[in-house]
Design a protein around this motif. Sequence first.
Motif, PDB file in Angstrom:
ATOM      1  N   LEU A   1       0.659  -1.309  -0.107  1.00 48.21           N
ATOM      2  CA  LEU A   1       0.526   0.079  -0.042  1.00 48.21           C
ATOM      3  C   LEU A   1       0.541   0.896  -0.353  1.00 48.21           C
ATOM      4  CD1 LEU A   1      -2.546  -1.545   2.449  1.00 48.21           C
ATOM      5  CD2 LEU A   1      -2.899  -1.321   0.265  1.00 48.21           C
ATOM      6  N   THR A   2       0.533   2.371  -1.307  1.00 46.19           N
ATOM      7  CA  THR A   2       1.545   3.235  -1.263  1.00 46.19           C
ATOM      8  C   THR A   2       0.684   4.313  -1.012  1.00 46.19           C
ATOM      9  OG1 THR A   2       1.203   3.087  -3.373  1.00 46.19           O
ATOM     10  CG2 THR A   2       2.967   1.990  -2.584  1.00 46.19           C
ATOM     11  N   THR A   3       1.134   6.160  -1.462  1.00 47.54           N
ATOM     12  CA  THR A   3       0.458   7.058  -1.503  1.00 47.54           C
ATOM     13  C   THR A   3      -0.163   7.095  -2.448  1.00 47.54           C
ATOM     14  OG1 THR A   3       2.762   7.567  -3.294  1.00 47.54           O
ATOM     15  CG2 THR A   3       2.688   8.668  -1.338  1.00 47.54           C
ATOM     16  N   TYR A   4      -0.101   6.286  -3.852  1.00 43.27           N
ATOM     17  CA  TYR A   4      -1.568   5.749  -4.897  1.00 43.27           C
ATOM     18  C   TYR A   4      -2.971   5.433  -4.433  1.00 43.27           C
ATOM     19  CZ  TYR A   4      -3.654   3.631  -8.263  1.00 43.27           C
ATOM     20  OH  TYR A   4      -4.978   4.049  -9.176  1.00 43.27           O
TER      21      TYR A   4
ATOM     22  N   ILE B   1      -4.102   8.388  -1.911  1.00 38.10           N
ATOM     23  CA  ILE B   1      -4.527   9.493  -2.719  1.00 38.10           C
ATOM     24  C   ILE B   1      -6.201   9.288  -3.603  1.00 38.10           C
ATOM     25  CG2 ILE B   1      -4.667  11.453  -4.824  1.00 38.10           C
ATOM     26  CD1 ILE B   1      -1.821  11.056  -4.102  1.00 38.10           C
ATOM     27  N   LEU B   2      -6.254   7.744  -3.860  1.00 38.02           N
ATOM     28  CA  LEU B   2      -7.329   7.341  -4.529  1.00 38.02           C
ATOM     29  C   LEU B   2      -8.386   6.047  -4.139  1.00 38.02           C
ATOM     30  CD1 LEU B   2      -4.955   7.581  -8.547  1.00 38.02           C
ATOM     31  CD2 LEU B   2      -6.985   9.290  -7.414  1.00 38.02           C
ATOM     32  N   GLY B   3      -7.133   5.507  -3.134  1.00 41.89           N
ATOM     33  CA  GLY B   3      -7.998   4.234  -2.560  1.00 41.89           C
ATOM     34  C   GLY B   3      -8.680   4.140  -0.774  1.00 41.89           C
ATOM     35  N   ASP B   4      -9.350   4.014  -1.091  1.00 44.75           N
ATOM     36  CA  ASP B   4     -10.063   3.691   0.829  1.00 44.75           C
ATOM     37  C   ASP B   4      -9.198   3.091   1.178  1.00 44.75           C
ATOM     38  OD1 ASP B   4     -11.761   4.451   2.221  1.00 44.75           O
ATOM     39  OD2 ASP B   4     -13.090   3.105   2.007  1.00 44.75           O
ATOM     40  N   VAL B   5      -8.315   3.848   1.543  1.00 46.65           N
ATOM     41  CA  VAL B   5      -7.341   2.398   3.044  1.00 46.65           C
ATOM     42  C   VAL B   5      -7.438   3.373   3.843  1.00 46.65           C
ATOM     43  CG1 VAL B   5      -5.980   1.470   0.822  1.00 46.65           C
ATOM     44  CG2 VAL B   5      -4.798   3.443   2.021  1.00 46.65           C
ATOM     45  N   GLU B   6      -6.870   2.939   5.762  1.00 46.35           N
ATOM     46  CA  GLU B   6      -6.840   3.735   6.901  1.00 46.35           C
ATOM     47  C   GLU B   6      -5.057   4.149   6.974  1.00 46.35           C
ATOM     48  OE1 GLU B   6      -9.215   4.124   8.991  1.00 46.35           O
ATOM     49  OE2 GLU B   6     -11.233   2.491   8.326  1.00 46.35           O
ATOM     50  N   LEU B   7      -5.700   5.129   7.210  1.00 47.06           N
ATOM     51  CA  LEU B   7      -4.085   5.974   7.217  1.00 47.06           C
ATOM     52  C   LEU B   7      -2.874   4.646   8.092  1.00 47.06           C
ATOM     53  CD1 LEU B   7      -2.977   8.944   6.691  1.00 47.06           C
ATOM     54  CD2 LEU B   7      -2.574   9.308   8.483  1.00 47.06           C
TER      55      LEU B   7
ATOM     56  N   ALA C   1      -6.089  14.023   2.763  1.00 45.30           N
ATOM     57  CA  ALA C   1      -5.615  13.060   3.053  1.00 45.30           C
ATOM     58  C   ALA C   1      -4.890  12.826   4.090  1.00 45.30           C
ATOM     59  CB  ALA C   1      -4.498  11.913   2.063  1.00 45.30           C
ATOM     60  N   LEU C   2      -4.036  14.272   3.927  1.00 44.67           N
ATOM     61  CA  LEU C   2      -2.587  14.582   5.551  1.00 44.67           C
ATOM     62  C   LEU C   2      -3.098  15.141   6.157  1.00 44.67           C
ATOM     63  CD1 LEU C   2       0.122  15.693   2.763  1.00 44.67           C
ATOM     64  CD2 LEU C   2      -0.222  13.632   3.901  1.00 44.67           C
ATOM     65  N   ARG C   3      -4.849  15.633   6.033  1.00 44.97           N
ATOM     66  CA  ARG C   3      -5.373  16.074   7.078  1.00 44.97           C
ATOM     67  C   ARG C   3      -6.190  15.427   7.746  1.00 44.97           C
ATOM     68  NH1 ARG C   3      -2.920  20.029   4.474  1.00 44.97           N
ATOM     69  NH2 ARG C   3      -2.481  22.125   4.840  1.00 44.97           N
ATOM     70  N   GLN C   4      -6.198  13.872   7.775  1.00 48.68           N
ATOM     71  CA  GLN C   4      -7.767  13.750   8.380  1.00 48.68           C
ATOM     72  C   GLN C   4      -6.821  13.408   9.671  1.00 48.68           C
ATOM     73  OE1 GLN C   4      -7.176   8.911   7.481  1.00 48.68           O
ATOM     74  NE2 GLN C   4      -5.440  10.450   5.766  1.00 48.68           N
ATOM     75  N   PRO C   5      -8.647  13.378  10.742  1.00 50.94           N
ATOM     76  CA  PRO C   5      -8.197  13.496  12.235  1.00 50.94           C
ATOM     77  C   PRO C   5      -7.501  12.525  12.499  1.00 50.94           C
ATOM     78  CG  PRO C   5     -10.047  13.427  11.696  1.00 50.94           C
ATOM     79  CD  PRO C   5      -9.908  13.083   9.604  1.00 50.94           C
ATOM     80  N   ALA C   6      -7.071  10.731  11.608  1.00 51.85           N
ATOM     81  CA  ALA C   6      -6.219   9.821  11.767  1.00 51.85           C
ATOM     82  C   ALA C   6      -4.994  10.425  11.498  1.00 51.85           C
ATOM     83  CB  ALA C   6      -6.549   8.708  11.139  1.00 51.85           C
ATOM     84  N   MET C   7      -4.282  11.573  11.465  1.00 51.74           N
ATOM     85  CA  MET C   7      -2.977  12.031  11.459  1.00 51.74           C
ATOM     86  C   MET C   7      -2.746  12.563  12.406  1.00 51.74           C
ATOM     87  SD  MET C   7      -0.509  11.946   9.078  1.00 51.74           S
ATOM     88  CE  MET C   7      -1.151  12.631   7.703  1.00 51.74           C
ATOM     89  N   ASP C   8      -4.071  13.192  13.290  1.00 50.31           N
ATOM     90  CA  ASP C   8      -2.658  13.408  15.048  1.00 50.31           C
ATOM     91  C   ASP C   8      -2.372  12.711  15.735  1.00 50.31           C
ATOM     92  OD1 ASP C   8      -4.330  15.793  13.856  1.00 50.31           O
ATOM     93  OD2 ASP C   8      -6.433  15.512  15.107  1.00 50.31           O
TER      94      ASP C   8
END
Length: 269
Positions: A66-69, A72-78, A119-126
């Motif tokens: 699983l990558t940056t692709y 950006i385009l997939g429905d994956v957990e951070l 993607a970079l500002r989703q809550p999971a990033m915190d």
Amino acid sequence: MSDPIRGNGPKIIAVANQKGGVGKTTTSINLAAALDEAGARVLLVDLDPQGNASTGLGVDTENRELTTYDLILGDVELEEVIQQVEGSGLFIIPATVDLSSADMELMANEKRSFLLYDALRQPAMDAYEFDYILIDCPPSLNLLTVNAMVSAHSVLIPLQSEFFALEGLSQLMLTVREVRQTANANLRIEGVVLTMFDARNNLSQQVEEDARDNLGDLVFETRIPRNVRVSEAPSFAQPVLQYDPTSKGAEAYRDLAKELLIKHRGVAA
């Protein structure tokens, strides 16, 4: 960190230059490593389909399921795309050649310029509490690079110390201006860093003089020297700070990180 600079979140810096071979990925890898060494929590986002930043940090191809692709385009957990770099405090979202097709797929998406931003500002990033997110952009001004600029607070530009070096900056600056006008009004130039600099070479000195005359304080004081250790390190899947910590290249990237930290914290790093 003892004096965190996160504020409301990590500082996001796109490392960009549409010209290849200027030290963009090398700077992304080693600046990230130097910031990590200085105590910052750092995520490197490999947005280049060549995946050289991933390779340079020891992420084998088989470990890039699983990558940056997918980010950006997939429905994956951070947590499924972020990996910790072995032997360091660094984190990376790796890339593969799959990103090559992302441009065409992005064109069909009405939010095509904002997917990385989201993607970079989703809550999971915190939960990761990153201080810095560095984005290693592809060597072109395509939709991936635009995504990076839309999501970033600033753009750091590696500039190779060679003839015609400054001429290639005009299109990049134009793209930055267009992104400011259409999608990210607060985007700024973090700075220009001279790479592959040879103090014994009159051309390198002339490029530096021209850059400082034209760009003034935007040019970092630190110059990254042409250094064999910097060139060798990627083949050992290590930043030069790990490969040869006392080399001139390693010291230069530490100095660059210190300049960046001083600018953002307002105190010595």
